[in-house]
Scaffold this active site. Sequence first.
Site, mmCIF file in Angstrom:
data_model
loop_
_atom_site.group_PDB
_atom_site.id
_atom_site.type_symbol
_atom_site.label_atom_id
_atom_site.label_comp_id
_atom_site.label_asym_id
_atom_site.label_seq_id
_atom_site.Cartn_x
_atom_site.Cartn_y
_atom_site.Cartn_z
ATOM 1 N N ASP A 1 28.137 36.107 -8.448
ATOM 2 C CA ASP A 1 27.589 37.244 -8.065
ATOM 3 C C ASP A 1 26.051 37.368 -8.163
ATOM 4 O O ASP A 1 25.405 36.944 -9.262
ATOM 5 C CB ASP A 1 28.125 38.599 -8.682
ATOM 6 C CG ASP A 1 29.549 38.856 -8.446
ATOM 7 O OD1 ASP A 1 30.016 38.228 -7.528
ATOM 8 O OD2 ASP A 1 30.287 39.037 -9.362
ATOM 9 N N LYS B 1 23.402 52.227 -13.084
ATOM 10 C CA LYS B 1 23.590 51.141 -12.304
ATOM 11 C C LYS B 1 23.616 51.425 -10.872
ATOM 12 O O LYS B 1 23.046 50.612 -9.966
ATOM 13 C CB LYS B 1 24.907 50.288 -12.879
ATOM 14 C CG LYS B 1 25.215 49.095 -12.094
ATOM 15 C CD LYS B 1 26.462 48.418 -12.334
ATOM 16 C CE LYS B 1 26.689 47.199 -11.426
ATOM 17 N NZ LYS B 1 28.025 46.394 -11.939
ATOM 18 N N ASP C 1 27.257 40.055 -1.117
ATOM 19 C CA ASP C 1 26.484 39.162 -2.298
ATOM 20 C C ASP C 1 27.196 38.631 -3.065
ATOM 21 O O ASP C 1 26.671 38.432 -4.422
ATOM 22 C CB ASP C 1 25.319 39.810 -2.507
ATOM 23 C CG ASP C 1 25.522 41.200 -3.415
ATOM 24 O OD1 ASP C 1 26.826 41.382 -3.447
ATOM 25 O OD2 ASP C 1 24.756 41.926 -3.850
#
Length: 1450
Positions: free
Chosen positions: A910, A979, A1186
């Site tokens: 990741d 986050k 991603d």
Amino acid sequence: MRNKSNQKSFGTDATSARRRIQRDAFQRTPQALERLSLPRSLPTQLRCTASAVVATTQSFSARRHKLPQPGSSRTESRSLATSSDIFSQYDAIPFEDIPINHHAWSPHQTPQGMSNLDNWDPAHPLIVHDSLATAPPRFRYINGIGGDPAELHQNLHACLRVGRLDRAAALVRRLTDLYNPMAPEVVDAHNLYLRRLLESMHGDQSDVDIEDIEKWYNNEMMRRDVQPDAQTFVIMLRASIAFLEGPQRDRSIRHFLELAKNAGPAVYEEVNTSPEFSESEWDMLVSFQPDEFDELPSVEDGLSYELSTPLGRALAIEKGIILDPSLEVKPVRQKGLGLRTLNEALSIFQPGKIVAYPHELEGSKEEKDRAFAYMRQIELEENVIDAAIERWKTEHENLQKIGIHSVLRTKSVEALMWQWYSALLPLVEQELKEVKQVLSMPKGDLDPDRRIYGPYLELFGAEKLAAIAIIQILNCFVAQYESGDSVKVSTVTTAIGNALELEHASGAKSTSVQNQRSQVRKKILSKLTRGVYKFRSSQQRRIEPEQSFANVVHQEFPMHIKARLGAFLVEKVLQSATMTVHRTDPKTEETLTSIQPAFTHGHGYQKGKKIGKLTAHYELVEQLCKEPVRGVTAFRLPMVVEPKPWTAYKEGGYFRYPTQVVRSKGGDEAQRAYAISADQKGDLDKIYAGLNVLGKTPWQVNKDVFKVMLEAWNNGEGIGELVPEKLDIAYPPEPEEGASHVDRLVWMKKVKAIEAQKSGFHSNRCFQNLQLELARSYLDETFYYPHNVDFRGRAYPIPTILNHMGADIARGLLKFAKGKELGTVGLQWLKIHLANLYGFDKASLKEREEFAMEHLDQIYDSATNPLTGSRWWLAAEDPWQCLACCIELKNALDSPQPTRYVSYLPVHQDGTCNGLQHYAALGGDKAGASQVNLEPSDRPQDIYTGVAELVKAEVARDAEAGSPYGKFLDGKISRKVVKRTVMTNVYGVTFSGARSQVLGELDNIFPNFEPTSEILSLSPVAGYVAKLIFKALSQIFNGAREIQYWLGECAGRISTSITAEQIKKIRQYTEGDAQLYDLKYKQKRLSAPAKAKLKQGLVEFKSSVIWTTPLKMPVVQPYRKAKVSQIKTSLQGISVNEPRASDAVSKRKQLQAFPPNFIHSLDATHMILSALKCDEMGLTFAAVHDSFWSHAADIPTLNLVLRDAFVRMHSEDIIGRLAVEFKARYAGSMYLAGLNPESDVAKQIMALRISRSTGSIKKKYATPTIEEILEEEERQRLLNSKDPKERKKGAKMITPASIYEAAQDATAVVSEPKPALLGNTSRSKGKQVRAKVISAELSENEGHVFDVSSVEIGDVLDEDKSKSTVEAKTEDPEDEALEDENLEDEALEDEANKEAESWERPYFGTKKKPSSSSQKYRKVHVWLPLTFPPVPKKGDFDVTRLKDSKYFFS
């Protein structure tokens, strides 16, 4: 078409028999023949005779000798030569050179070199010259025929498909009246009609004759000056060959060949290589041109040989031909759990039947398995609706046989679906009868709705319509994953309409076979040509993008037709779908029975708007949550064979259901036009190759995880994001009587929140039920996910229910179908992967490996006793994936040689906030790069933890200072709180969005929050935290902000610009030219209101932001102000968005979305490049944007690939290339800039306008006029002239734009509201960045020749100083609309900024509520040439350092 028995019965009549044979030969390869015979382009040596097949089919050669021969003596004794025979005669054309696709059941190989980035010139980007200035003309509906040109074409396709030739003829005439004769759309419509006439002549009872075709060609085309094209000549030649005889036929063939030759080499070549000709027709066509072509070589045996070898069958499959009858579906007993569950649960095959295994097929076991999988996939795609119906019927009959209906209180869902289907079918059949009656009536206004949607309804049988309606309605309640037991009616009607369109499209033949046949014929003629025309086989003529785009659009259904069809079917389902409900009388204990509607139609409110809703009976919803849901999701399932490789815009993925390679958002025309044009140029080849890599990755269901999940599900446990069967959510006690109004409102809010939560859980459980059923159905299967991309290039699996892009449950259920030995490195990465899944992912790689070894006992316990042990795995961030990894690691360690263990588990790599990684690389931001692991380091850097620490420090300082918010949050801020906001900040999240994200996290931290005198709710606390997050980000990422602002500034100018085409139309209009529509349309007289509407459209902003990715894929932002049409149906009024390329763009969406969309297009490029390189190196590859997946043993190689692809991308000047592309793409455009009215330059412009005003009516001088646009256009023309005198004249012109350029005042510009910069909510900081960028642009223009001094400008402005104080209200409605829109934008900008600033710390005492009103100030607008600021200077970060960063992806 007549069959052979009919031909024999009429054999006594020689002429009639020959005519029938000609008809049979004329047809493109019939369906039966396609299943049996080998195409002519295959080598003869690959064919062999199969007696069982020869008995049932007639070869082309057998028909060939019965055809009348042309007058050339060279063909009298010659038998047909196939294409393969030609190749055997010419060694220069080996078989391998024929452009064919890889066959369907063999693994697809990516061409070498695809992973390289190609050089291309951004100064010459792909530009589709569509007409944006004005919308196309529309016809009012007469006898159900009307609408815009696209809808007329769509209606024509539908009428031709169902054989309504009279209505089709009326549509073609209407289109001919609409277009100029030279428009390609006109001849295309005539060709479609002529081709359908020709096809209808082959029917046994057709009323059409050759005279009808000749009459249409002469009267409707020639007399109306419609110029025929190659397709017209092909149709007329085929008609002549099939239905004329003797000299008349010969004259006609030579006549049309001569016309084709006179039309030019391109037309002549297209006619001679047309794939529409059968082999016998093409042979005759060539024989009629002895002066142009050498004689085709003759062969002794010209039979169409059948296939029995694996290679021959594979080549036939690749040509789009189905296997021979020996491989068709046969009824046999079900064998094996995998086939049984696949058959029963998904209705892939009819109950009691499966596809027979091809034992007799020659070849290896692997080849037979692939062929078998392909056959099952075809069955899945072709017969899924019929199989679903049969499934419902079987379930119903089984219950009837055992008499279980009287015992059970409710039927199974499948039995209910059969009951509804049986009741719905006669209603649909009756509607089809009435539609047929209405459409057969002469002209009139009777039943206009049926005249409009009738031709589309007739495309389907009643059985398909009824089944699709039931499936899609239930699918909306289950698979659509909407909250609650209600869905919007518009959602359901659209789903049904889209499913019908898809079903219709599945009947269209693929063009790949025709394209291949055309190429083969071109190769042959290139060797046989002897005339002046050279057939260059190496040059493949591409279809014109405009024609290709039109073909795609014309074969679709209009939005209002989808809505009408969907509304009709929903209405009939409401009338027919019922449920039997049983209740026990509490007093008598007697069982009561009631028949109630399964669905009800009502209304509700959403965002203040009244909307129609469809509500399912609550017992039906309960069944959908509990029972296995079978036969509901009929489309877009995972494939049981490798997907068809992508080769064209709608050629790839599924074999029978066409899918667009680029998902078009909202049906945007410009998006599809650019995608199709790029496809025709070959610019999408790398995208195709990347999607093929993703699609050929084989998957399996992880049985170990599935068993655990199924046991937990059946026990009703709510673990690992599984929704429990019974929700234990207590409602708050109702306030006592006499409670205050505020207390009651608080209580009602809590109740609504709980109801919404329960409703969401309910829908989630339905969706999870469907996922588990799908996993069970594929339990013993190897399957594949065909992919396509969105408009930004991001890849997505087409099957939506269960795929690796899903949440933890879906990912935990999946594993690779191909395994790989771990090796020493792989075993290490398997341990690291477990630590990552558990949440221990910010330590060093060695520490993560140690984490796994330290928790080995827990790992073994989790793998051995997942539900009865300590359940350690449930504490992981991704529990189900963690469980899968625990099981895999245990199995590896328990094996005799752990390093030799074959692992099937995908291991993830990741990125670290991938968007910020791209921004740091684009801006050369060294500080930012170090935070997202672009710089080498010993330990991974965590941007989320870094931001969280900064926020913690700020909160602690505020707490010490006495801030209530600080004291409330002190010690509560975690990485998880910040986050989502950090992750989405790079993608343009607004302050309101960030506050909502933080609020969600605070709700989890404080589930039992009670208001206090200092903190009334968590919302202002969330705003306070969001402000601190933005502040922390601004401290970390500073260098990338100028890039972000530059992107926003470019988008702002583009979205407020008018094109060169619009300016040209404005000039034509002001000069009296009535040419308002595009030149291809006939210009009609317009009423004054229609002219005013068109004039207003000339100055609307219609330019989308368009750019090209490094892979050459054009990206078109789809955000427009689509016009909403209200469709009146008997069910309810339905609002339908019908976007057009001529619609004005949504300025705000275009501007706000560009920076994040641009970054998304870069991460999509990185993923595709990585996929291609991995495939070249033999790695199994999968991706979730991603996050990149491969086998554990290949992770070190994958890391090298990822770093190399990123470095190669960002070693190029991406932003510089974008600037060059923008300059070329928007050349000649002008944008509307806003100036501060208090600035000197704004005052000078106002004074200039006042000095030029005449008449008694005063203008609102802050708004520019159309005349200023034309004046500035003329100035730019003079300045760019090659004549020095003209350039000097242009330099002396005084316009508002020249005043602005001469002033060199960067602070005067009031830009459109831009997306929030990285970590920025302060208006002052935004202004600083803006001033810096604009100043750089003005400095760059200092060298421009301005021959106007400030004195001269002052002289002009002094002519009438008395007017400078005049400010009268404008009476131009266009100006008012423009001003109002900008005022609205300014108000929104001010409100957003004030809202962000209102959450400043510290908070002492009572917080002042921010004002909801915003100050409205007026801008002075001026039209400026569309130029772009210089690209910000890049920082000193060297992206090649990334090659040494082992934590870039980890």
